[in-house]
Structure formats: C-alpha cells, structure tokens
Design a protein around this motif. Sequence first.
Motif, PDB file in Angstrom:
ATOM      1  N   SER A  98     -23.392  85.061   7.424  1.00 21.86           N
ATOM      2  CA  SER A  98     -22.212  85.902   7.666  1.00 21.86           C
ATOM      3  C   SER A  98     -21.495  86.262   6.371  1.00 21.86           C
ATOM      4  O   SER A  98     -20.876  87.328   6.290  1.00 21.86           O
ATOM      5  N   SER A  99     -21.581  85.415   5.336  1.00 22.60           N
ATOM      6  CA  SER A  99     -20.917  85.797   4.084  1.00 22.60           C
ATOM      7  C   SER A  99     -21.646  86.971   3.435  1.00 22.60           C
ATOM      8  O   SER A  99     -21.009  87.876   2.874  1.00 22.60           O
ATOM      9  N   LEU A 100     -22.985  87.000   3.516  1.00 19.81           N
ATOM     10  CA  LEU A 100     -23.728  88.147   2.995  1.00 19.81           C
ATOM     11  C   LEU A 100     -23.445  89.390   3.831  1.00 19.81           C
ATOM     12  O   LEU A 100     -23.238  90.480   3.285  1.00 19.81           O
ATOM     13  N   ARG A 101     -23.427  89.231   5.144  1.00 20.30           N
ATOM     14  CA  ARG A 101     -23.130  90.388   6.010  1.00 20.30           C
ATOM     15  C   ARG A 101     -21.769  90.992   5.649  1.00 20.30           C
ATOM     16  O   ARG A 101     -21.636  92.199   5.488  1.00 20.30           O
ATOM     17  N   SER A 140     -35.912  90.373   4.224  1.00 21.74           N
ATOM     18  CA  SER A 140     -35.004  90.392   3.065  1.00 21.74           C
ATOM     19  C   SER A 140     -33.795  89.549   3.427  1.00 21.74           C
ATOM     20  O   SER A 140     -33.587  89.204   4.604  1.00 21.74           O
ATOM     21  N   ASN A 141     -32.966  89.255   2.446  1.00 22.80           N
ATOM     22  CA  ASN A 141     -31.746  88.518   2.761  1.00 22.80           C
ATOM     23  C   ASN A 141     -30.875  89.311   3.744  1.00 22.80           C
ATOM     24  O   ASN A 141     -30.270  88.737   4.651  1.00 22.80           O
ATOM     25  N   LEU A 142     -30.854  90.640   3.588  1.00 21.97           N
ATOM     26  CA  LEU A 142     -30.044  91.453   4.515  1.00 21.97           C
ATOM     27  C   LEU A 142     -30.633  91.412   5.922  1.00 21.97           C
ATOM     28  O   LEU A 142     -29.894  91.279   6.915  1.00 21.97           O
ATOM     29  N   GLN A 143     -31.962  91.537   6.026  1.00 18.55           N
ATOM     30  CA  GLN A 143     -32.591  91.507   7.352  1.00 18.55           C
ATOM     31  C   GLN A 143     -32.325  90.170   8.043  1.00 18.55           C
ATOM     32  O   GLN A 143     -32.117  90.112   9.261  1.00 18.55           O
TER      33      GLN A 143
END
Length: 302
Positions: A98-101, A140-143
């Motif tokens: 959630s921090s990346l999102r 990926s980190n986003l996926q």
Amino acid sequence: ASTLAGAAQQSGRYFGTAVAASRLGDSTYVGILNREFDMVTAENEMKMDATEPSQGRFSYGNADRIVNQAIGQGKRVRGHALAWHSQQPSWMQNMSGSSLRSAMLNHVTQVATYYRGKIYAWDVVNEAFADGSGGGRRDSNLQRTGNDWIEAAFRAARAADPGAKLCYNDYNTDNWSHAKTQGVYRMVQDFKTRGVPIDCVGFQAHFNSGNPVPSNYHTTLQNFANLGVDVQITELDIEGSGSSQAQQYQGVVQACLSVTRCTGITVWGIRDSDSWRASGTPLLFDNSGNKKAAYNSVLSVL
Ligand code: XIL
C-alpha cells in the motif's frame, strides 16, 4: 506540404519526435525539430526517476525546458510516462504494497497536476503487459500492489488533468495475432465497458529484423480504434537502411492513415545518432541531419 508536420496536418494528424533536453543546444537538431515536427515527447525527462528523484520532492527543470521549447514553437506535447516498472527512482524500486500504491498515485497526481493544460495526451501507464504467449500482466512491484493498479492510475490522472487524453502505451502489441496484443485489447475493452477513463492506446513501434512491421498492422490499429479509443504510433524506429527501411516506414504510415482514429505518429529521435539504439540507423535523418530515403518515403504518403 514539404515537412512531416505539414503533410500530417493535411489529414488532421500530427507528426512528432522524442526530444532530449541535452540536445536543445544543438542547432542542427533544433533546426530539424522546429521545421519538421508538431508534437514532442520528452525522451527521458518526464519519467518517474526524473520528476521525483527523492520521495515527495519533484524536479521539472529538464522536462520544462522541453515543454517550453515545444509550446514556444507552437507544438503540442505527449507526456511520457506517469507510471512504469522501469526508470523508477531508487527510493521507489524497493517499495511494495500500500505504501508503493500511494506513492505511485501521488506521483501521477502531482505530475499530471503540474502540467495540467499543457499536455495533449499522457502515457499514463507504460509497458504493463508481459511478452511471450501468456497474454497477461508483466510482473513488477507495481503489478504486485494489485491488478487494479492500472485503472487506479488512470482515474488519478483524469482527476488531475481532465483535459488530457489518457493513453496506455506498450511495445510488441503491433501484431494482431500476438498474445500480448490480445491481452492489452481485452484490458482496454474491459476499461471501456466499466467506464475506466481511457482515451487512447499508444503503439511504441520499435521494429527490427527480429520484430518486423506486421502485415496485419492496419487490423490491429482498427480493432483497437473500434473499442472507442484513439490510437497513436508513439516511438517509431525501424532498424535498417535504404529502400528496405523506407518501405517499412511507409507501411507504418499507411497503416495509421488507413485508420480514422489513428491521430498521429511519433518517431523516437531525429538523427540516427540521436537514437537510443546502440547500433544501426533506425531514424529518418542521418547523423549529419540529411533526409534519408525513409524520410522521403514517409513524406510522399502522408
Ligand atoms: C528509452 C530512451 O530512449 C533511452 O534514452 C533510455 O536510456 C531508456 O529509455 N520504451 C519507452 C521509452 O517507453 O521510454 C524508452 O526510451 C524506449 C522503450
């Protein structure tokens, strides 16, 4: 018309190029840019690592140099790119969950807000599908923040700049029979069905002998357009030389011209020596800035 932009404008289209801020002091480069092109994409300067080098601290100097040069010359700008697995700042590369999102959505919101009103179309998400036969998303980190990360990015971009067209952009999506093409098609179809804001699909169009211009390119572009989106050739380059290269360029241009909703073509650099490719001569102008056979073949069909 005697220039690429002038000829493209005859059918209501644009002809663009990628621009590097570091080359804006090169008079040959800027001379060709100002004469031939009416749409500009920053080659690297609007990417995540360039615009948010440390978290929450935004940096627009080089991007602004490109945007201001373009607008000052009456050109429009394609924004590239708000969210991508590649060229992330180092602080983002190891984030997850959630921090990346939140960091990704904040990035989309901040950058699209900063440039609100100045961007014709944003590549909101770049290269999110995997190569190969599966047709699914790229890991990926986003996926890994959840399959809905792409639509979340599009909604944030729409809220930040309601006037910009919002595009999904990818490569190896030119051949209609490829699984990756089908995967992107299904996502766009799903977005249109559910009302996720998407206006356009960008086809990078980096071609070489192992990845030639497909004979069904028109079919691909038309099928996407039939979903109710614009389509654009966004990063065109074709390795090769002479009449073979010229013919392939002509095929790409004709595929776009044959689709009403194909609104423009962008080449990924001006002279061969400006290309990101390590070798080869993939662009429309030679190292000295002279028009190549490929240039003449493109101009003759626009
Ligand atoms: C490339 C740039 O041209 C290079 O200068 C950089 O080192 C790497 O990125 N797909 C994209 C573009 O969407 O952003 C890439 O640009 C080329 C492939």
